[in-house]
Write a protein that holds these residues in place. Structure first.
Motif, PDB file in Angstrom:
ATOM      1  N   VAL A  43       0.856  -1.188   0.000  1.00  0.00           N
ATOM      2  CA  VAL A  43       0.000   0.000   0.000  1.00  0.00           C
ATOM      3  C   VAL A  43       0.890   1.235   0.000  1.00  0.00           C
ATOM      4  O   VAL A  43       2.058   1.177   0.408  1.00  0.00           O
ATOM      5  N   THR A  44       0.341   2.348  -0.443  1.00  0.00           N
ATOM      6  CA  THR A  44       1.065   3.611  -0.353  1.00  0.00           C
ATOM      7  C   THR A  44       0.986   4.114   1.079  1.00  0.00           C
ATOM      8  O   THR A  44       0.106   3.678   1.849  1.00  0.00           O
ATOM      9  N   LEU A 483      -5.167  -3.403   5.543  1.00  0.00           N
ATOM     10  CA  LEU A 483      -4.952  -4.794   5.136  1.00  0.00           C
ATOM     11  C   LEU A 483      -5.966  -5.188   4.068  1.00  0.00           C
ATOM     12  O   LEU A 483      -5.642  -5.889   3.110  1.00  0.00           O
ATOM     13  N   GLY A 484      -7.203  -4.711   4.231  1.00  0.00           N
ATOM     14  CA  GLY A 484      -8.217  -4.949   3.200  1.00  0.00           C
ATOM     15  C   GLY A 484      -7.849  -4.275   1.893  1.00  0.00           C
ATOM     16  O   GLY A 484      -8.071  -4.827   0.808  1.00  0.00           O
ATOM     17  N   VAL A 485      -7.274  -3.054   1.995  1.00  0.00           N
ATOM     18  CA  VAL A 485      -6.816  -2.339   0.799  1.00  0.00           C
ATOM     19  C   VAL A 485      -5.706  -3.138   0.110  1.00  0.00           C
ATOM     20  O   VAL A 485      -5.677  -3.262  -1.126  1.00  0.00           O
ATOM     21  N   ALA A 486      -4.776  -3.669   0.895  1.00  0.00           N
ATOM     22  CA  ALA A 486      -3.665  -4.453   0.346  1.00  0.00           C
ATOM     23  C   ALA A 486      -4.180  -5.711  -0.352  1.00  0.00           C
ATOM     24  O   ALA A 486      -3.631  -6.134  -1.383  1.00  0.00           O
ATOM     25  N   MET A 487      -5.221  -6.329   0.197  1.00  0.00           N
ATOM     26  CA  MET A 487      -5.790  -7.519  -0.448  1.00  0.00           C
ATOM     27  C   MET A 487      -6.357  -7.165  -1.817  1.00  0.00           C
ATOM     28  O   MET A 487      -6.241  -7.943  -2.772  1.00  0.00           O
ATOM     29  N   THR A 488      -6.943  -5.962  -1.909  1.00  0.00           N
ATOM     30  CA  THR A 488      -7.475  -5.522  -3.197  1.00  0.00           C
ATOM     31  C   THR A 488      -6.354  -5.162  -4.166  1.00  0.00           C
ATOM     32  O   THR A 488      -6.364  -5.559  -5.344  1.00  0.00           O
TER      33      THR A 488
END
Length: 612
Positions: A43-44, A483-488
């Motif tokens: 992620v950024t 973590l949800g963003v990273a999964m996406t």
């Protein structure tokens, strides 16, 4: 498998491992997640901290703050006061009644705050009416979870799932959209828990303390001031006679001691009363001296004096306002305090620490009779005694460094409830619910507005927010959302959903929906319900898309299942709270909660399938 997906799964696996083993607090785990995602480039930096500004996180924080104001101003206790009148009901009726009321309140107020208040009420019912607390605490916790699942603002899990749905282009959930299902789950839960309550222990939480320490009530000396409403009244006409939790041991007037004074003695200014009381009544006596008298509790004049040997120290402390709290300490063998009296404690030069009262260890002799025949300053401290101290927070370390002393608990000084503020706080809560439920404002906007109104009307103080907000939950949400963003970003959610679709190939959609419900529920039993929702919601949306089915049934399955972690005491905060009281064993959750979880999983799958 792409390397980025593998890295996400490694972080996810470590996160679950740390949650299950509790090697670190959840807020630390959240920080580790954020840093790991940034360092690995998943992620950024901006995405890594997006959880702190996420609408769900801020909404949960606002609702927690509103719950603090409701509790501090006596609103939650006010809602629950009438419950003590229910003590005449048979246990099989009392349990479902308590569950229904708890669930009703939890649908709009923080479940944890509600359950904490109900724990106090159940303790009082147990002490006064002999109602077994073990039969009520677990049902109340379960009911709080079920009630919180009935509305969008009922739990933080609901808000997180709704936020993920909106970010993924799925229609947002309505305030009462799933309330009918939540109501069915609640009825099923009440029936199952009431029937299974016969297997719950009858143990009273207060019994374990009494058996462990063999203690009695707190004992202290108070001095009546000229302005006290007690002056000129007979003992029979004061709270000293009416209150069942306050015992007048003796009266000292002009140096003459009267043991067990009669009820027709008229109290005078300067009288010293040796009383035995519980912590709540002792704090009330020291705060206003009126208890059930007619004089308003808001008066700024202290109507009784604390023991005269520490009066000057208290007056000195008033000139330099500091954060004062009450500590209860246990005296162990080998303590430097052994053999001392409350007056003698001053010779230890404990700066900022004032002894207020002593709770004597029982022995084979009659404790009350022995104390009546002695002056308070003649009672010697022995192993097993408890001492109530007034101290500023900076002095607590001095006690921690002493041998033979254990700090058992802290008590916040009693603050009389202001009726006007209680009504204002209630009106604000109703306004927040009304604005959010009607759609005039979003839950975020309405909760922020409610918080601002509470601050503007002085129903809430900023220092209470800093000290009482459960920041662990806030940091957990802020850490799990990236973590949800990273999964996406990595495609991990799509990869997982593809694997599930392969596994479920040829299976009926009802079976797949039930599998998502069951997997989420099992995960929530060992991992935080909020963390489970963050992990499973994106997967559920992807599975629905792969099956070309509407996403809402799968999202609601994740939402309900993440909340329904009944079969372990660690999945939901209220279960952990009552488990730590030492009344229940793991088997009570595994057996009763396990049966409830299986029934709700089947029932939930059938109800949600009607939305296809």
């Amino acid at each position: 498998m792409d390397i980025a997906i593998l890295e996400v799964f490694i972080i996810l696996g470590l996160t679950i491992f740390f949650f299950v083993t509790e090697l670190f607090p959840v807020d630390k785990i959240a920080i580790f997640i954020i840093v790991s995602l940034v360092l690995l480039g998943l992620v950024t930096p901006e995405e890594a901290i997006s959880g702190f500004s996420n609408s769900a996180t801020i909404t949960v924080l606002s609702l927690m703050i509103i719950a603090i104001a409701l509790e501090d101003n006596g609103v939650i206790a006010w809602f629950a006061q009438g419950l003590q009148r229910l003590s005449i009901l048979p246990l099989l009726i009392l349990i479902p009644t308590f569950m229904f009321i708890t669930a009703g309140i939890s649908a709009f107020i923080s479940t944890t705050a509600v359950v904490i208040v109900f724990i106090k009420i159940i303790f009082q019912l147990s002490e006064r009416f002999g109602i077994p607390a073990g039969k009520l605490l677990l049902p109340v916790s379960f009911a709080g979870i079920l009630g919180g699942s009935c509305t969008l603002m009922g739990t933080s899990t609901n808000l997180i799932v709704n936020s993920i749905a909106q970010n993924r282009g799925v229609d947002k959930l309505g305030f009462f959209e799933f309330a009918w299902m939540g109501g069915i789950f609640l009825v099923a839960g009440i029936i199952i828990v009431t029937i299974a309550s016969r297997f719950l222990p009858k143990k009273d939480p207060s019994e374990s303390l009494e058996l462990a320490y063999e203690i009695d009530e707190l004992i202290t000396t108070i001095t009546i001031k000229p302005s006290s409403p007690l002056v000129g009244k007979t003992i029979n006409d004061t709270f000293l006679k009416e209150a069942s939790d306050v015992t007048l041991l003796k009266l000292v007037r002009n140096g003459v001691t009267t043991n067990a004074p009669g009820k027709y003695i008229t109290l005078q200014s300067g009288d010293e009363l040796v009383v035995m009381a519980d912590i709540d009544n002792l704090e009330r006596i020291m705060t206003d001296g009126a208890h059930k008298e007619e004089k308003p509790a808001e008066t700024s004049d202290q109507l009784v004096d604390i023991p005269k040997d520490i009066k000057l120290e208290s007056e000195k402390a008033k000139k330099e306002p500091i954060a004062i709290q009450l500590l209860e300490i246990l005296i162990l063998p080998g303590s430097v305090f052994l053999g001392s009296t409350l007056s003698d404690l001053k010779r230890f030069n404990l700066q900022g620490i004032l002894p207020i009262a002593i709770k004597k260890r029982k022995n084979l002799r009659n404790t009350k009779e022995r104390l009546i025949r002695k002056n308070l300053d003649q009672i010697r401290i022995k192993p097993g005694d408890r001492i109530l101290l007034e101290t500023d927070k900076s002095s607590v370390n001095e006690l921690n460094n002493l041998e033979g002393v254990v700090i058992l608990k802290t008590h916040e000084p009693f603050q009389p409830k202001n009726k006007t503020k209680k009504y204002i706080a209630t009106a604000v809560l109703l306004a927040v619910i009304g604005l959010a439920a009607s759609g005039v404002l979003s839950i975020l906007a309405s909760s922020l507005t409610g918080m601002a109104l509470l601050l503007a009307t002085n129903c809430l103080e900023m220092n209470k927010i800093y000290t009482k907000v459960d920041w662990q939950i806030f940091f957990l949400l802020a850490g799990m959302i990236p973590l949800g963003v990273a999964m996406t970003n990595s495609g991990a959610d799509i990869w997982l959903s593809d694997q599930l679709l392969i596994l479920f190939e040829g299976k009926d959609k009802l079976f797949i929906l039930g599998a998502i419900f069951l997997i989420t529920m099992i995960m929530s039993g060992s991992v935080s319900n909020n963390a489970t929702a963050v992990i499973m919601a994106p997967i559920a949306i992807s599975v629905a898309a792969g099956l070309e089915l509407p996403a809402k049934p799968f999202l609601l399955a994740v939402m309900f299942a993440a909340n329904f972690s009944f079969f372990t005491p660690v999945g939901y905060q209220t279960n952990t709270l009552i488990y730590n009281l030492g009344i229940y064993r793991f088997k009570h959750f595994l057996f009763i909660g396990g049966i409830l979880s299986i029934v709700l999983c089947v029932l939930g799958t059938l109800l949600l399938s009607t939305l296809f």
